[in-house]
Design a protein around this motif. Structure first.
Motif, PDB file in Angstrom:
ATOM      1  N   PRO A   1       0.803  -1.232   0.000  1.00 54.45           N
ATOM      2  CA  PRO A   1       0.000   0.000   0.000  1.00 54.45           C
ATOM      3  C   PRO A   1       0.832   1.276   0.000  1.00 54.45           C
ATOM      4  CG  PRO A   1      -0.938  -1.586   1.523  1.00 54.45           C
ATOM      5  CD  PRO A   1       0.388  -2.153   1.073  1.00 54.45           C
ATOM      6  N   TYR A   2       2.005   1.267   0.645  1.00 56.72           N
ATOM      7  CA  TYR A   2       2.810   2.501   0.714  1.00 56.72           C
ATOM      8  C   TYR A   2       3.630   2.706  -0.556  1.00 56.72           C
ATOM      9  CZ  TYR A   2       6.038   6.011   2.581  1.00 56.72           C
ATOM     10  OH  TYR A   2       6.769   7.159   2.776  1.00 56.72           O
ATOM     11  N   ARG A   3       4.080   1.606  -1.146  1.00 59.38           N
ATOM     12  CA  ARG A   3       4.873   1.693  -2.383  1.00 59.38           C
ATOM     13  C   ARG A   3       4.246   0.733  -3.395  1.00 59.38           C
ATOM     14  NH1 ARG A   3      10.148   3.771  -1.150  1.00 59.38           N
ATOM     15  NH2 ARG A   3      10.541   3.863   1.077  1.00 59.38           N
ATOM     16  N   PRO A   4       3.098   1.081  -3.948  1.00 62.63           N
ATOM     17  CA  PRO A   4       2.374   0.128  -4.805  1.00 62.63           C
ATOM     18  C   PRO A   4       3.249  -0.386  -5.958  1.00 62.63           C
ATOM     19  CG  PRO A   4       1.065   2.098  -4.402  1.00 62.63           C
ATOM     20  CD  PRO A   4       2.436   2.374  -3.862  1.00 62.63           C
ATOM     21  N   VAL A   5       3.252  -1.701  -6.119  1.00 63.19           N
ATOM     22  CA  VAL A   5       4.091  -2.321  -7.153  1.00 63.19           C
ATOM     23  C   VAL A   5       3.625  -1.864  -8.530  1.00 63.19           C
ATOM     24  CG1 VAL A   5       4.919  -4.544  -8.027  1.00 63.19           C
ATOM     25  CG2 VAL A   5       4.187  -4.352  -5.650  1.00 63.19           C
ATOM     26  N   PHE A   6       2.301  -1.868  -8.724  1.00 67.38           N
ATOM     27  CA  PHE A   6       1.745  -1.517 -10.033  1.00 67.38           C
ATOM     28  C   PHE A   6       1.188  -0.093 -10.050  1.00 67.38           C
ATOM     29  CE2 PHE A   6       1.488  -6.175 -10.018  1.00 67.38           C
ATOM     30  CZ  PHE A   6       2.095  -6.460 -11.229  1.00 67.38           C
ATOM     31  N   GLY A   7       1.363   0.628  -8.941  1.00 65.94           N
ATOM     32  CA  GLY A   7       0.822   1.986  -8.863  1.00 65.94           C
ATOM     33  C   GLY A   7      -0.651   1.980  -8.481  1.00 65.94           C
ATOM     34  N   GLY A   8      -1.248   3.155  -8.413  1.00 64.20           N
ATOM     35  CA  GLY A   8      -2.672   3.270  -8.077  1.00 64.20           C
ATOM     36  C   GLY A   8      -2.900   3.196  -6.578  1.00 64.20           C
ATOM     37  N   THR A   9      -4.156   2.999  -6.222  1.00 61.63           N
ATOM     38  CA  THR A   9      -4.493   2.903  -4.803  1.00 61.63           C
ATOM     39  C   THR A   9      -4.080   1.525  -4.286  1.00 61.63           C
ATOM     40  OG1 THR A   9      -6.634   1.909  -5.235  1.00 61.63           O
ATOM     41  CG2 THR A   9      -6.558   4.326  -5.191  1.00 61.63           C
ATOM     42  N   ALA A  10      -4.137   1.373  -2.967  1.00 62.37           N
ATOM     43  CA  ALA A  10      -3.781   0.079  -2.369  1.00 62.37           C
ATOM     44  C   ALA A  10      -4.677  -1.026  -2.931  1.00 62.37           C
ATOM     45  CB  ALA A  10      -3.916   0.169  -0.850  1.00 62.37           C
ATOM     46  N   GLU A  11      -5.969  -0.732  -3.054  1.00 60.55           N
ATOM     47  CA  GLU A  11      -6.910  -1.736  -3.572  1.00 60.55           C
ATOM     48  C   GLU A  11      -6.598  -2.086  -5.033  1.00 60.55           C
ATOM     49  OE1 GLU A  11      -9.152  -3.637  -2.303  1.00 60.55           O
ATOM     50  OE2 GLU A  11      -9.156  -2.768  -0.281  1.00 60.55           O
ATOM     51  N   GLN A  12      -6.296  -1.060  -5.815  1.00 54.65           N
ATOM     52  CA  GLN A  12      -5.973  -1.319  -7.242  1.00 54.65           C
ATOM     53  C   GLN A  12      -4.702  -2.150  -7.352  1.00 54.65           C
ATOM     54  OE1 GLN A  12      -5.780   2.765  -8.466  1.00 54.65           O
ATOM     55  NE2 GLN A  12      -7.873   2.803  -9.280  1.00 54.65           N
ATOM     56  N   ASP A  13      -3.709  -1.815  -6.515  1.00 53.43           N
ATOM     57  CA  ASP A  13      -2.443  -2.545  -6.545  1.00 53.43           C
ATOM     58  C   ASP A  13      -2.666  -4.011  -6.189  1.00 53.43           C
ATOM     59  OD1 ASP A  13       0.451  -2.569  -6.771  1.00 53.43           O
ATOM     60  OD2 ASP A  13       0.524  -2.757  -4.589  1.00 53.43           O
ATOM     61  N   SER A  14      -3.493  -4.224  -5.176  1.00 57.35           N
ATOM     62  CA  SER A  14      -3.784  -5.598  -4.746  1.00 57.35           C
ATOM     63  C   SER A  14      -4.482  -6.372  -5.870  1.00 57.35           C
ATOM     64  CB  SER A  14      -4.668  -5.526  -3.494  1.00 57.35           C
ATOM     65  OG  SER A  14      -5.204  -6.767  -3.209  1.00 57.35           O
ATOM     66  N   ALA A  15      -5.456  -5.720  -6.499  1.00 58.45           N
ATOM     67  CA  ALA A  15      -6.180  -6.374  -7.601  1.00 58.45           C
ATOM     68  C   ALA A  15      -5.232  -6.674  -8.764  1.00 58.45           C
ATOM     69  CB  ALA A  15      -7.335  -5.482  -8.062  1.00 58.45           C
ATOM     70  N   GLU A  16      -4.294  -5.748  -9.017  1.00 57.94           N
ATOM     71  CA  GLU A  16      -3.326  -5.959 -10.112  1.00 57.94           C
ATOM     72  C   GLU A  16      -2.395  -7.134  -9.808  1.00 57.94           C
ATOM     73  OE1 GLU A  16      -2.607  -4.552 -13.396  1.00 57.94           O
ATOM     74  OE2 GLU A  16      -4.729  -4.399 -12.876  1.00 57.94           O
ATOM     75  N   CYS A  17      -1.977  -7.243  -8.538  1.00 58.35           N
ATOM     76  CA  CYS A  17      -1.103  -8.367  -8.161  1.00 58.35           C
ATOM     77  C   CYS A  17      -1.825  -9.693  -8.408  1.00 58.35           C
ATOM     78  CB  CYS A  17      -0.684  -8.264  -6.692  1.00 58.35           C
ATOM     79  SG  CYS A  17       0.559  -7.005  -6.406  1.00 58.35           S
ATOM     80  N   LEU A  18      -3.102  -9.745  -8.059  1.00 55.99           N
ATOM     81  CA  LEU A  18      -3.869 -10.978  -8.278  1.00 55.99           C
ATOM     82  C   LEU A  18      -4.047 -11.239  -9.773  1.00 55.99           C
ATOM     83  CD1 LEU A  18      -6.539 -10.594  -5.439  1.00 55.99           C
ATOM     84  CD2 LEU A  18      -4.648 -12.226  -5.505  1.00 55.99           C
ATOM     85  N   ARG A  19      -4.303 -10.141 -10.517  1.00 53.42           N
ATOM     86  CA  ARG A  19      -4.476 -10.303 -11.962  1.00 53.42           C
ATOM     87  C   ARG A  19      -3.174 -10.789 -12.606  1.00 53.42           C
ATOM     88  NH1 ARG A  19      -3.561  -8.082 -16.509  1.00 53.42           N
ATOM     89  NH2 ARG A  19      -2.396  -6.369 -15.590  1.00 53.42           N
ATOM     90  N   PHE A  20      -2.049 -10.230 -12.179  1.00 54.44           N
ATOM     91  CA  PHE A  20      -0.748 -10.621 -12.719  1.00 54.44           C
ATOM     92  C   PHE A  20      -0.482 -12.113 -12.450  1.00 54.44           C
ATOM     93  CE2 PHE A  20       3.918 -10.884 -12.720  1.00 54.44           C
ATOM     94  CZ  PHE A  20       4.231 -10.181 -13.867  1.00 54.44           C
ATOM     95  N   LEU A  21      -0.851 -12.523 -11.258  1.00 55.81           N
ATOM     96  CA  LEU A  21      -0.678 -13.937 -10.894  1.00 55.81           C
ATOM     97  C   LEU A  21      -1.493 -14.817 -11.848  1.00 55.81           C
ATOM     98  CD1 LEU A  21       0.571 -15.748  -8.680  1.00 55.81           C
ATOM     99  CD2 LEU A  21      -1.447 -15.329  -7.292  1.00 55.81           C
ATOM    100  N   GLU A  22      -2.744 -14.455 -12.032  1.00 54.84           N
ATOM    101  CA  GLU A  22      -3.632 -15.301 -12.830  1.00 54.84           C
ATOM    102  C   GLU A  22      -3.308 -15.218 -14.324  1.00 54.84           C
ATOM    103  OE1 GLU A  22      -7.806 -14.526 -12.264  1.00 54.84           O
ATOM    104  OE2 GLU A  22      -8.370 -16.473 -13.134  1.00 54.84           O
ATOM    105  N   GLU A  23      -3.073 -14.000 -14.810  1.00 57.01           N
ATOM    106  CA  GLU A  23      -2.952 -13.832 -16.272  1.00 57.01           C
ATOM    107  C   GLU A  23      -1.529 -13.958 -16.787  1.00 57.01           C
ATOM    108  OE1 GLU A  23      -4.965 -10.276 -17.477  1.00 57.01           O
ATOM    109  OE2 GLU A  23      -6.842 -10.885 -16.514  1.00 57.01           O
ATOM    110  N   GLN A  24      -0.545 -13.773 -15.916  1.00 57.79           N
ATOM    111  CA  GLN A  24       0.846 -13.877 -16.371  1.00 57.79           C
ATOM    112  C   GLN A  24       1.543 -15.105 -15.783  1.00 57.79           C
ATOM    113  OE1 GLN A  24       2.067 -11.819 -18.699  1.00 57.79           O
ATOM    114  NE2 GLN A  24       0.181 -10.633 -18.740  1.00 57.79           N
ATOM    115  N   ILE A  25       1.574 -15.165 -14.467  1.00 64.00           N
ATOM    116  CA  ILE A  25       2.365 -16.241 -13.839  1.00 64.00           C
ATOM    117  C   ILE A  25       1.766 -17.610 -14.118  1.00 64.00           C
ATOM    118  CG2 ILE A  25       3.108 -17.159 -11.595  1.00 64.00           C
ATOM    119  CD1 ILE A  25       3.944 -14.329 -10.915  1.00 64.00           C
TER     120      ILE A  25
END
Ligand code: PMP
Length: 448
Positions: free
Chosen positions: A176-200
């Motif tokens: 939340p303090y240094r978002p990996v994908f940027g945006g709000t904490a919630e957006q960053d969290s959703a992006e991490c999950l999306r990256f896991l599902e769609e990329q990894i």
């Protein structure tokens, strides 16, 4: 006095001479004689308020009389048997309790070990073998141990120096303090999950070859990184959708620290496998993997150490769990954590270099930066702060991939007066470091 000073000096040089750097991380020149409750006393008889619980081990406070008694009694009755080859009641009773106390009503069993690393080592060996799926997923910033297999699951700089973990893919963890994908904490969290599902899952670790995802519900050594409450439930949904086991590493945050017995309960998640360590034995070495019988039974004699589940450590763990529950320590963690956070927000308003304060129960992080806008990490200043706190009679430690986060984790028995005193010392130490009271050369031999 003269005699005491030379005793400390003598011990300092003997420590340097005989203890290898492979196991030394000194954040303050502390020479300990004894400890009680939240107070550590050094060889000179000086008291320190401890805000570390010794890396989250002394959750029930140092030297809790009921636990001390249980350990002494157990040892004089049965100093040792190897639970690998004979049965003793404490071993079975502790397993039964852990099965009852962890979420999930499926048929569970327990494998004991002696440290968090050893327990996660078992996970890294047995889970792929039991499922016939060789790959595993962990998270960047994750810390699961320093033995070969557990280091391979980890992804934190002082552990990724070692090779290993070729079967492990490390995914981004929301910050939340240094978002990996940027945006709000919630957006960053959703992006991490999306990256896991769609990329990894698509490119690196196909679910049909992957046995499990291991996660710390709150990353600890990476710098007290608390993902949004939606992250772990989202991860659980992905695990269910793709038939992967969810492994919850509660080694550091378990046993009441976050305000519930287990950190995962804070966000209503039921992992398939839970790993417990550190505070479980209240200072005696014991750790546990609690998981589905079909997984932990699948590799006979796959993770059996001579001392695993020894009678003394089991007696300590049983007494420890009893104290945590009967003294309401998780509830105290919630109350004292809230009190500490409120102090910290006030302190943050007075000190520009506090970039962020965050916490759940008594797992609290304070991230220090040179500039609130650029968020440049204040690593040296953080080391100085801990050093100054030590001079003022308080033990503080710092962590983080940038070594700039105070990890504040006192015993869960801490009271309001101690929280207030600790925060007053912290405020003063911040001011003293701002005023240049700690010269750079003081930090030479301590710190990361
Ligand atoms: N898991 C987590 C989350 C940890 O924080 C640690 C240690 N920092 C470990 C596992 C390893 O535990 P141990 O030091 O007891 O081997």
């Amino acid at each position: 006095m003269q005699e005491l000073a030379s005793r400390t000096e003598d011990l300092a040089s003997r420590d340097e001479r005989v203890i290898a750097d492979s196991m030394r991380l000194r954040q303050a020149p502390l020479f300990v004689d004894r400890a009680q409750g939240c107070t550590i006393t050094d060889l000179d008889g000086r008291d320190y308020l401890d805000l570390t619980a010794g890396w989250c081990v002394a959750n029930t406070g140092y030297g809790h009389p009921r636990i001390a008694e249980a350990i002494a009694q157990s040892y004089s009755r049965l100093s040792f048997v190897s639970a690998v080859s004979v049965v003793h009641p404490g071993f079975v009773e502790l397993a039964e309790q852990l099965i009852a106390l962890t979420p999930g009503s499926w048929r569970k069993k327990v494998t004991f070990a002696n440290s968090g690393s050893e327990a996660n080592e078992g996970v890294s060996k047995m889970v792929p073998m039991a499922t016939g799926r060789p790959r595993m997923i962990s998270f960047m910033g994750g810390m699961h141990g320093m033995s070969a297999g557990s280091a391979g699951l980890s992804a934190i700089p002082f552990v990724t120096r070692f090779s290993g973990g070729g079967h492990v893919t490390r995914a981004p963890f929301p910050n939340p303090y240094r978002p990996v994908f940027g945006g709000t904490a919630e957006q960053d969290s959703a992006e991490c999950l999306r990256f896991l599902e769609e990329q990894i899952f698509v490119q690196l670790a196909p679910p049909e070859q992957t046995s499990a995802i291991i996660v710390e519900p709150i990353q600890s050594d990476a710098g007290v990184i608390i993902p949004p409450d939606s992250f772990l439930p989202g991860l659980e949904r992905l695990c269910r959708k793709y038939n992967l086991l969810l492994i919850d590493d509660e080694v550091k945050i378990g046993c009441g620290r976050t305000g519930s017995l287990w950190g995962c309960e804070q966000v209503g998640v039921s992992p398939d496998i839970m790993v417990i360590g550190k505070s479980l034995g209240a200072g005696l070495p014991i750790s546990a993997i609690v998981g589905p019988a079909q997984i932990l039974d699948a590799v006979p004699l796959g993770h059996a150490f001579t001392l695993s589940g020894n009678p003394t450590s089991c007696a300590a763990a049983l007494a420890n769990l009893e104290v945590i529950q009967s003294e309401g320590l998780a509830a105290n963690a919630t109350a004292m954590g809230a009190r500490m956070m409120s102090h910290l927000r006030d302190i943050q308003a007075r000190h520009e270099w506090i970039g962020d304060v965050r916490g759940k129960g008594l797992f609290v992080g304070v991230e220090l930066v040179r500039d609130r806008h650029t968020k440049e990490a204040a690593g040296l200043e953080t080391a100085k702060l801990c050093y100054r706190a030590f001079e003022l009679g308080m033990i503080l430690q710092y962590m983080g991939v940038r070594a700039n986060v105070l990890e504040i984790t006192p015993p869960l028995t801490i009271n309001a007066a101690e929280v207030d005193r600790g925060m007053a010392i912290l405020d003063r130490a911040l001011t003293d470091v701002e005023n240049g009271l700690v010269p750079d050369d003081r930090i030479g031999k301590v710190g990361w």
